[in-house]
Scaffold this motif. Structure first.
Motif, short mmCIF file in Angstrom:
data_model
loop_
_atom_site.label_atom_id
_atom_site.label_comp_id
_atom_site.label_asym_id
_atom_site.label_seq_id
_atom_site.Cartn_x
_atom_site.Cartn_y
_atom_site.Cartn_z
N HIS A 17 0.67 -1.33 0.05
CA HIS A 17 -0.08 -0.05 0.02
C HIS A 17 0.65 1.22 0.11
O HIS A 17 0.18 2.40 -0.22
CB HIS A 17 -0.86 0.00 1.26
CG HIS A 17 -1.71 -1.21 1.35
ND1 HIS A 17 -3.27 -1.38 0.49
CD2 HIS A 17 -1.65 -2.32 2.09
CE1 HIS A 17 -3.64 -2.43 0.81
NE2 HIS A 17 -2.90 -3.12 1.55
N LEU A 18 2.05 1.09 0.29
CA LEU A 18 3.03 2.49 0.33
C LEU A 18 2.87 3.21 -1.19
O LEU A 18 3.24 2.58 -2.20
CB LEU A 18 4.53 1.60 0.51
CG LEU A 18 5.44 2.79 0.89
CD1 LEU A 18 5.10 3.69 2.18
CD2 LEU A 18 6.89 2.32 0.97
N GLU A 19 2.95 4.35 -0.91
CA GLU A 19 2.75 5.30 -2.01
C GLU A 19 3.91 6.27 -2.21
O GLU A 19 4.43 6.69 -3.31
CB GLU A 19 1.57 6.22 -2.07
CG GLU A 19 0.13 5.25 -2.18
CD GLU A 19 -1.06 6.24 -2.10
OE1 GLU A 19 -0.99 7.40 -2.02
OE2 GLU A 19 -2.23 5.69 -1.88
N LYS A 20 4.63 6.53 -1.00
CA LYS A 20 5.59 7.62 -1.10
C LYS A 20 6.80 6.92 -0.40
O LYS A 20 6.57 6.75 1.03
CB LYS A 20 5.20 8.99 -0.56
CG LYS A 20 4.19 9.63 -1.54
CD LYS A 20 3.85 10.90 -0.94
CE LYS A 20 2.78 11.59 -2.14
NZ LYS A 20 2.44 12.97 -1.50
N LEU A 21 8.23 7.13 -0.67
CA LEU A 21 9.02 6.54 0.16
C LEU A 21 10.09 7.79 -0.13
O LEU A 21 10.73 8.24 -1.11
CB LEU A 21 9.81 5.26 -0.37
CG LEU A 21 11.10 4.94 0.01
CD1 LEU A 21 10.98 4.66 1.68
CD2 LEU A 21 11.68 3.83 -0.49
N PHE A 22 10.78 8.07 1.29
CA PHE A 22 11.84 9.32 1.29
C PHE A 22 12.91 8.62 2.32
O PHE A 22 12.88 8.17 3.41
CB PHE A 22 11.22 10.37 1.92
CG PHE A 22 10.11 11.21 1.32
CD1 PHE A 22 10.53 12.13 0.49
CD2 PHE A 22 8.88 10.64 1.74
CE1 PHE A 22 9.25 12.52 -0.24
CE2 PHE A 22 7.69 11.30 1.01
CZ PHE A 22 7.96 12.09 0.02
#
Length: 417
Positions: free
Chosen positions: A312-317
């Protein structure tokens, strides 16, 4: 005569401002400046009695603390008298910043000010009392148990007494910075704050040995938790409705995953000497609503590789500011739309799902992978890559990007900017 007429007209325009607008303007200035406006015109003469937001700071009276105490005493005394003949004179916000004037012998003054504010049903309090070498100002009991209308409480460099039974039924936001905490104080505050949604604990420490406790049964309303500590004092985090969690200086295994399923935004900073990966990877993969994850690698953290897996992850920093080795592998991240990897030598943003491995100083794809897999962005147009890299690595990086998206439009090395 013409000059006098202009002056009269200017004064008249000020006098004709509606009271609500005048009070709105005065809410953005210090209380000392608000009082000074009584000289502007007759219509402004008593306006300072009605300003809902009070703000006191000793920054202009660093060499004369007695004058500061007297000023606040006199102001609140006048304000108290004014409430007898001015109907609309409620106090909704109280800000007190004392960086120079705090003296233990003057504690009764602060207690009296806060008791008066609590009595007037204040909704917001911002209290900063710079401690002496050994003495903290202890929040008075009258405020701790008699603030039923308080919605925002910000405390800096004070002490919270564990003997109190805190009662903040309307409190929505609590921010504690450099606060000395008595035994189980946080737990007691959560028990007495049934509406609390946001909690910040920055560089707080305990007056004795027991660990900080944050338990699910006392925090059903909490949605936002932000903890920054020099030393890990957290025993366990169990918050069933928590949506945003920011942790620095806290071991990741303290998060009870089964009780934190509602987390959508997660920001974690590694701690010194961290090597064990399983708690972090288990946490990420078992949060069913996780949309955004930020990981920051601290100096001296021995962690060299992270595997990110969440459907479900949409954004990774990823922030790696100390130019140490850190490899990131993405797996089963089908909804991922944004990946940002920040370091001294690399800055790259990719907009789309990309099954890739990010290395500290380069973007590398095994030759076997390139032979058996098609380019992930083969049909994409108008795709631009931004990076910071040394000239000797630029060619290899361009080759890797060419495989990701054979039709990408441009490559910009920010190191040249």
């Amino acid at each position: 005569m013409a000059e006098e007429r202009v002056m009269y007209e200017e004064e008249d325009r000020i006098s004709k401002l509606p009271d609500s607008l005048i009070l709105h303007i005065l809410s953005f200035v210090s209380t000392e400046d608000a009082v000074s406006t009584c000289l502007i015109s007759k219509s402004w003469r008593l306006m300072w009695y009605c300003v809902p937001k009070l703000s006191f700071s000793d920054s202009n009276l660093a060499n004369d603390p007695i004058k500061f105490y007297n000023y606040v005493d006199n102001y609140l005394e006048h304000r108290k008298k004014g409430m007898n003949f001015i109907g609309d004179s409620a106090i909704t916000s109280f800000k007190l910043h004392m960086d120079y004037s705090y003296e233990r012998s003057k504690v009764s003054h602060l207690d009296r000010w806060l008791a008066f504010i609590a009595e007037k049903k204040v909704k917001e309090i911002d209290l900063h009392v710079n401690k002496t070498k050994i003495n903290y100002y202890s929040l008075p009991k009258t405020l701790a148990v008699n603030s039923s209308y308080l919605t925002i409480l910000k405390l800096t460099s004070v002490e919270l007494d564990s003997s109190y039974s805190f009662s903040f039924p309307s409190l929505k936001t609590l921010s504690l910075a450099f606060v000395r905490l008595g035994d189980n104080v946080v737990e007691k505050i959560l028990m007495g704050s049934s509406s609390l949604e946001r909690l910040q604990l920055h560089f707080c420490y305990l007056s004795s040995d027991p660990q900080l406790r944050i338990n699910i049964q006392h925090s059903l309303s909490l949605k936002f938790l932000d903890i920054i500590l020099h030393k890990d004092l957290v025993e366990q985090i169990e918050l069933i409705n928590l949506e945003s969690l920011f942790l620095t200086g806290v071991s990741f295994e303290k998060i009870k995953v089964s009780a934190c399923k509602a987390i959508r935004i997660l920001e974690l900073t590694s701690f010194s000497g961290m090597v064990e990966l399983s708690p972090l990877e288990h946490l990420i993969s078992n949060l069913p609503l996780l949309e955004e994850f930020t990981f920051t690698k601290r100096h001296k953290c021995k962690l060299k590789h992270i595997k990110i897996s969440n459907q479900h992850l949409e954004k990774l920093f990823v922030h790696n500011a100390f130019d140490e080795e850190l490899n990131v592998t993405l797996k089963s991240t089908l909804k991922l739309t944004t990946v940002v990897y920040l370091s001294i030598n690399v800055y790259m943003t990719l907009i789309h799902y990309i099954p890739l491995i990010l290395y500290m100083k380069a973007l590398l794809f095994p030759e076997k992978l390139k032979r058996v897999c098609r380019s992930p962005l083969v049909d994409w147009k108008n795709l631009t890559f931004f990076t910071k890299c040394e000239p000797e690595t630029e060619s290899n990086l361009k080759d890797a990007l060419q495989w990701i998206s054979p039709t990408f439009d441009s490559f910009e090395n920010l190191k040249d900017v």
